[in-house]
Design a protein around this motif. Sequence first.
Motif, PDB file in Angstrom:
ATOM      1  N   ARG A  92       0.817  -1.215   0.000  1.00 30.42           N
ATOM      2  CA  ARG A  92       0.000   0.000   0.000  1.00 30.42           C
ATOM      3  C   ARG A  92       0.850   1.265   0.000  1.00 30.42           C
ATOM      4  N   LEU A  93       1.875   1.300   0.871  1.00 31.54           N
ATOM      5  CA  LEU A  93       2.704   2.505   0.945  1.00 31.54           C
ATOM      6  C   LEU A  93       3.849   2.450  -0.059  1.00 31.54           C
ATOM      7  N   ARG A  94       4.035   1.290  -0.694  1.00 29.23           N
ATOM      8  CA  ARG A  94       5.057   1.104  -1.729  1.00 29.23           C
ATOM      9  C   ARG A  94       6.468   1.399  -1.242  1.00 29.23           C
ATOM     10  N   VAL A  95       6.728   1.073   0.032  1.00 30.85           N
ATOM     11  CA  VAL A  95       8.098   1.115   0.532  1.00 30.85           C
ATOM     12  C   VAL A  95       8.735  -0.207   0.109  1.00 30.85           C
ATOM     13  N   SER A  96       9.987  -0.199  -0.309  1.00 30.83           N
ATOM     14  CA  SER A  96      10.583  -1.433  -0.823  1.00 30.83           C
ATOM     15  C   SER A  96      10.603  -2.500   0.276  1.00 30.83           C
ATOM     16  N   ALA A  97      10.521  -3.760  -0.189  1.00 28.05           N
ATOM     17  CA  ALA A  97      10.481  -4.882   0.751  1.00 28.05           C
ATOM     18  C   ALA A  97      11.738  -4.929   1.607  1.00 28.05           C
ATOM     19  N   LEU A  98      12.858  -4.601   0.969  1.00 26.50           N
ATOM     20  CA  LEU A  98      14.138  -4.630   1.684  1.00 26.50           C
ATOM     21  C   LEU A  98      14.095  -3.681   2.883  1.00 26.50           C
ATOM     22  N   ILE A  99      13.661  -2.439   2.640  1.00 27.74           N
ATOM     23  CA  ILE A  99      13.648  -1.428   3.702  1.00 27.74           C
ATOM     24  C   ILE A  99      12.563  -1.726   4.735  1.00 27.74           C
ATOM     25  N   THR A 100      11.379  -2.089   4.267  1.00 29.77           N
ATOM     26  CA  THR A 100      10.286  -2.386   5.191  1.00 29.77           C
ATOM     27  C   THR A 100      10.680  -3.479   6.177  1.00 29.77           C
ATOM     28  N   THR A 101      11.184  -4.589   5.635  1.00 30.11           N
ATOM     29  CA  THR A 101      11.454  -5.718   6.519  1.00 30.11           C
ATOM     30  C   THR A 101      12.739  -5.490   7.325  1.00 30.11           C
ATOM     31  N   LEU A 102      13.640  -4.662   6.789  1.00 29.83           N
ATOM     32  CA  LEU A 102      14.808  -4.279   7.584  1.00 29.83           C
ATOM     33  C   LEU A 102      14.339  -3.472   8.798  1.00 29.83           C
ATOM     34  N   GLY A 103      13.386  -2.578   8.544  1.00 29.39           N
ATOM     35  CA  GLY A 103      12.830  -1.767   9.626  1.00 29.39           C
ATOM     36  C   GLY A 103      12.111  -2.614  10.653  1.00 29.39           C
ATOM     37  N   SER A 104      11.240  -3.510  10.182  1.00 29.47           N
ATOM     38  CA  SER A 104      10.493  -4.302  11.160  1.00 29.47           C
ATOM     39  C   SER A 104      11.401  -5.323  11.850  1.00 29.47           C
ATOM     40  N   MET A 105      12.509  -5.691  11.202  1.00 30.93           N
ATOM     41  CA  MET A 105      13.476  -6.568  11.853  1.00 30.93           C
ATOM     42  C   MET A 105      13.983  -5.890  13.121  1.00 30.93           C
ATOM     43  N   GLY A 106      14.350  -4.610  13.010  1.00 33.24           N
ATOM     44  CA  GLY A 106      14.830  -3.868  14.172  1.00 33.24           C
ATOM     45  C   GLY A 106      13.736  -3.642  15.196  1.00 33.24           C
ATOM     46  N   SER A 107      12.571  -3.207  14.716  1.00 31.89           N
ATOM     47  CA  SER A 107      11.491  -2.865  15.638  1.00 31.89           C
ATOM     48  C   SER A 107      10.986  -4.079  16.416  1.00 31.89           C
ATOM     49  N   ALA A 108      10.832  -5.210  15.715  1.00 26.74           N
ATOM     50  CA  ALA A 108      10.302  -6.396  16.394  1.00 26.74           C
ATOM     51  C   ALA A 108      11.255  -6.870  17.483  1.00 26.74           C
ATOM     52  N   LEU A 109      12.571  -6.794  17.174  1.00 30.52           N
ATOM     53  CA  LEU A 109      13.539  -7.229  18.185  1.00 30.52           C
ATOM     54  C   LEU A 109      13.568  -6.241  19.347  1.00 30.52           C
ATOM     55  N   GLY A 110      13.499  -4.942  19.007  1.00 28.98           N
ATOM     56  CA  GLY A 110      13.482  -3.927  20.048  1.00 28.98           C
ATOM     57  C   GLY A 110      12.301  -4.119  20.991  1.00 28.98           C
ATOM     58  N   LEU A 111      11.128  -4.357  20.427  1.00 25.17           N
ATOM     59  CA  LEU A 111       9.936  -4.580  21.250  1.00 25.17           C
ATOM     60  C   LEU A 111      10.095  -5.831  22.117  1.00 25.17           C
ATOM     61  N   SER A 112      10.754  -6.855  21.557  1.00 20.37           N
ATOM     62  CA  SER A 112      10.973  -8.077  22.332  1.00 20.37           C
ATOM     63  C   SER A 112      11.825  -7.786  23.559  1.00 20.37           C
ATOM     64  N   TYR A 113      12.874  -6.960  23.373  1.00 19.31           N
ATOM     65  CA  TYR A 113      13.715  -6.581  24.515  1.00 19.31           C
ATOM     66  C   TYR A 113      12.915  -5.784  25.539  1.00 19.31           C
ATOM     67  N   LEU A 114      12.075  -4.863  25.047  1.00 22.93           N
ATOM     68  CA  LEU A 114      11.278  -4.048  25.961  1.00 22.93           C
ATOM     69  C   LEU A 114      10.321  -4.929  26.765  1.00 22.93           C
ATOM     70  N   LEU A 115       9.676  -5.895  26.093  1.00 23.20           N
ATOM     71  CA  LEU A 115       8.700  -6.764  26.765  1.00 23.20           C
ATOM     72  C   LEU A 115       9.361  -7.629  27.833  1.00 23.20           C
ATOM     73  N   THR A 116      10.627  -8.025  27.577  1.00 23.67           N
ATOM     74  CA  THR A 116      11.287  -8.944  28.490  1.00 23.67           C
ATOM     75  C   THR A 116      12.251  -8.232  29.431  1.00 23.67           C
ATOM     76  N   GLY A 117      12.445  -6.938  29.238  1.00 22.02           N
ATOM     77  CA  GLY A 117      13.439  -6.227  30.029  1.00 22.02           C
ATOM     78  C   GLY A 117      14.851  -6.662  29.675  1.00 22.02           C
ATOM     79  N   GLY A 118      14.999  -7.287  28.514  1.00 18.87           N
ATOM     80  CA  GLY A 118      16.341  -7.607  28.037  1.00 18.87           C
ATOM     81  C   GLY A 118      16.849  -8.989  28.425  1.00 18.87           C
ATOM     82  N   SER A 119      16.086  -9.712  29.254  1.00 17.39           N
ATOM     83  CA  SER A 119      16.561 -11.058  29.602  1.00 17.39           C
ATOM     84  C   SER A 119      15.517 -12.091  29.169  1.00 17.39           C
ATOM     85  N   ASP A 120      16.019 -13.227  28.757  1.00 16.21           N
ATOM     86  CA  ASP A 120      15.144 -14.270  28.212  1.00 16.21           C
ATOM     87  C   ASP A 120      14.098 -14.753  29.208  1.00 16.21           C
TER      88      ASP A 120
END
Lengths: 270, 342
Positions: B141-169
Amino acid sequence: MRQDMGASGVRQGNAPILEARGIVKHFGHVQALQGVDFEAHAGEITAMIGDNGAGKSTLVKILSGVFKPTSGTIFVNGREVSFSSPADAHAQGLETVYQDLSVAQDLSPAANMFMGREKKLPGLLGKLGFLDNVTMRRDSVAAFERLKVSLKDMETPISSLSGGQRQSVAICRSIMWAKSVVFMDEPTAALGVLQTARTLELIRRIRDTGVAIVLISHNMRDVLEVADVVEVLRLGRRIARYKNDGTTSVQDLVGAMTGALDPVAEEFAA
Amino acid sequence: MSIPDTAVEPVTYMAGAAAPTTGKKLRAAMNSSPFYMLLILIVLVGFFSYVSPNFATTFNVRNVFLDASTLMILAIGMTYVMISGGFDLSIGSVLVFSGVLAAKTMEWIGTDNAMTVGAGLLAALVGGLAWGLFNGFCISRLRVSALITTLGSMGSALGLSYLLTGGSDVRTVPNTLIKISTGSFFNVPYLVIITVVFTIIGMVWLHMTRFGRHTYIVGSNPEAARRAGINVGNHQMRLYALSGLLAGVAAMLSLGRFATTTLEGHGNDPLDAITAVVLGGTSLVGGSGTIIGTVIGVFIPAVLSNGFIIMGIAPFWQMVVIGFVVIAAVYADQIKRSRRAA
C-alpha cells in the motif's frame, strides 16, 4: 474511400459492436481528447492511427477501462456502459493485447492463457483452490490449434519461445476471452519482418472468427495490409475515416494524420 | 530477435499438442537447479558417511533434522515471498517477538496443560500475523521497498521483544510444550514431523493451487498480473502475512526445543533462509522456484556444518564455503536467464 462522418448509418446498416460518442478526457489542464467519436464493427479490423499525442493510447485506455473519460458515452452492442476498471471491460467481452507483452515469462503457455482466470477443479478440491491444469492445458491447445499457432512445447516457460510466439500467446489469450472486441496496441512493434507477417495473418484469422479488432499502429503498411476501416485521430479528435478498399494510399493516411489535408478535414473538426 | 528461427518453423508443427512424455519431464527436471543441488547434497552425505562412522548414525541424523526444522519452517514462507519477487528480512526478529508473546502469555496464565500451550500458540500466531500484515501493508500500500520495510520491522520487532522482556530471556516455558517438542514417534521427533507436514502443505499449496499460481505470476510480471485482474497488492499482503504466521509457528518450535525465548539466537535466520531458498534454485528476481529446492537448500549448509564438526574441522568453514556457493548459484541462475532471453 473517405466516408461521410455526419451520418453513422453508412455502414450497410449494421450497428457497431463498440461505439464511443464525444469522448473528452482532461489530464489537469491538458485536453488529451476533445470529443472523439469511434466505432468498431464485428468481423472487421478497424485501425486507429494518428501521430504521437493524437490521443490513440488515451482513447484505447478509456475504451478498455483503464481510464475514465471526463465526459462522453460508450456503447457496447448498443447498450450504454461505464467502465471503472479493466475487469469491467473484460466482463463486457473487451480484451486488450498490449505492446509490451503482458505475459509471465516464467510460466507455461497454458498458465499464461488462463492468467487471472484459472480454472479450478470441481468439488471440494476446487473450493480449496486446486487448479484444473489438465482442462486449462487442453483448452489452450484447442485455442492455439483453432488459430493455427504452433508452439514447440506446452510445458516449458514461454521465455524459451521466440518473441513472435510469445506475442501469439498474448493474442490467443485475448481471443480466448474476447466476446466482442480485441484492442491491439502496436502488436507488431517488437517483431521482425517475418514474425510481423505471421502476426498480421493471425489477426486476419481472428477477424474471421467474428470479433471486432481495433488495431493501433504506427506502421501504415501494416495498417493498409490488414485493416478494413482506418480511423485517423489528430489532436484529440477523429479527423477522418477511410474504408480500406484499395483506393486509400499511405499518402492519404499520412496527410490526414499530419494535417496536410486540413482544408478537407475542417468539416469534421466542428 | 531471431527471425530465421520463425522462418524455418512449419506452420502445422504442433508437437506441443501431444501429451508431455515422461522422458521430457525427466529431462526438464534434470536440467533444473534443484537437481544439481540434490547431487551436491548426495555427494556431501556420501562423503561424510564414508570418512566418518559418526555421521550416518540415528543420533546424528536426528540432530541434523532437528537443527534444520525451525529454519525449514521459516524458509517455506521465504520461498513464497521470494517467488513473488519480494524479501522478508524480519522473520528472525518476528520469531523472537512471537516467542516472547507466547512465553509471556503462558507465564501470565500460569497453568501447565494443553490449553496453556494452545493459548501460547495463539499468541505466537497473532504476533507473527500482525508483523506480516504490517510488512505487507507498507510494501503493497505505501510502496516502501520490501528490503527497507522488513529491515525496519526486523529492528522494531527485536526492540519490542527486549522491551517486553526487560532484556533477559523468559525461561518459564511450560513442561507440556517441552514434552511435545522433545517427544518422538517411532524415533522421529514430533518437531521433525510437524516440519515435514508444513513442508508438504507448503509444497502442494504452492504448486497446485490458484494462490500458488498467482504467486508465480506476481513475481514474474506484476504489471501483467494487474492487467489480468489479479489484485497484486492483496496477494502481497497475504504472502507477507503467511511469512509472519510461519515465523510464529517456528517460534513455538524454538520455544519448546530450547525452553527459552532465545532473544539473541535468531539474528542470522533471515539470511540463512534466503541462502537456503537461493541455493534451492528460486530466482532472486522472482517468478520461479520450488519448495523441494528449498528443502535441499536448507540441508546443504546443515549437512556441511554438521559434517565439519564431526570431522573435527572448524564449523566456520561451512560459512566460508556456503558464502561462495550462494554467489555461484545466483551467477548460474543469471546465465540461465540471459541465455533464455536471447
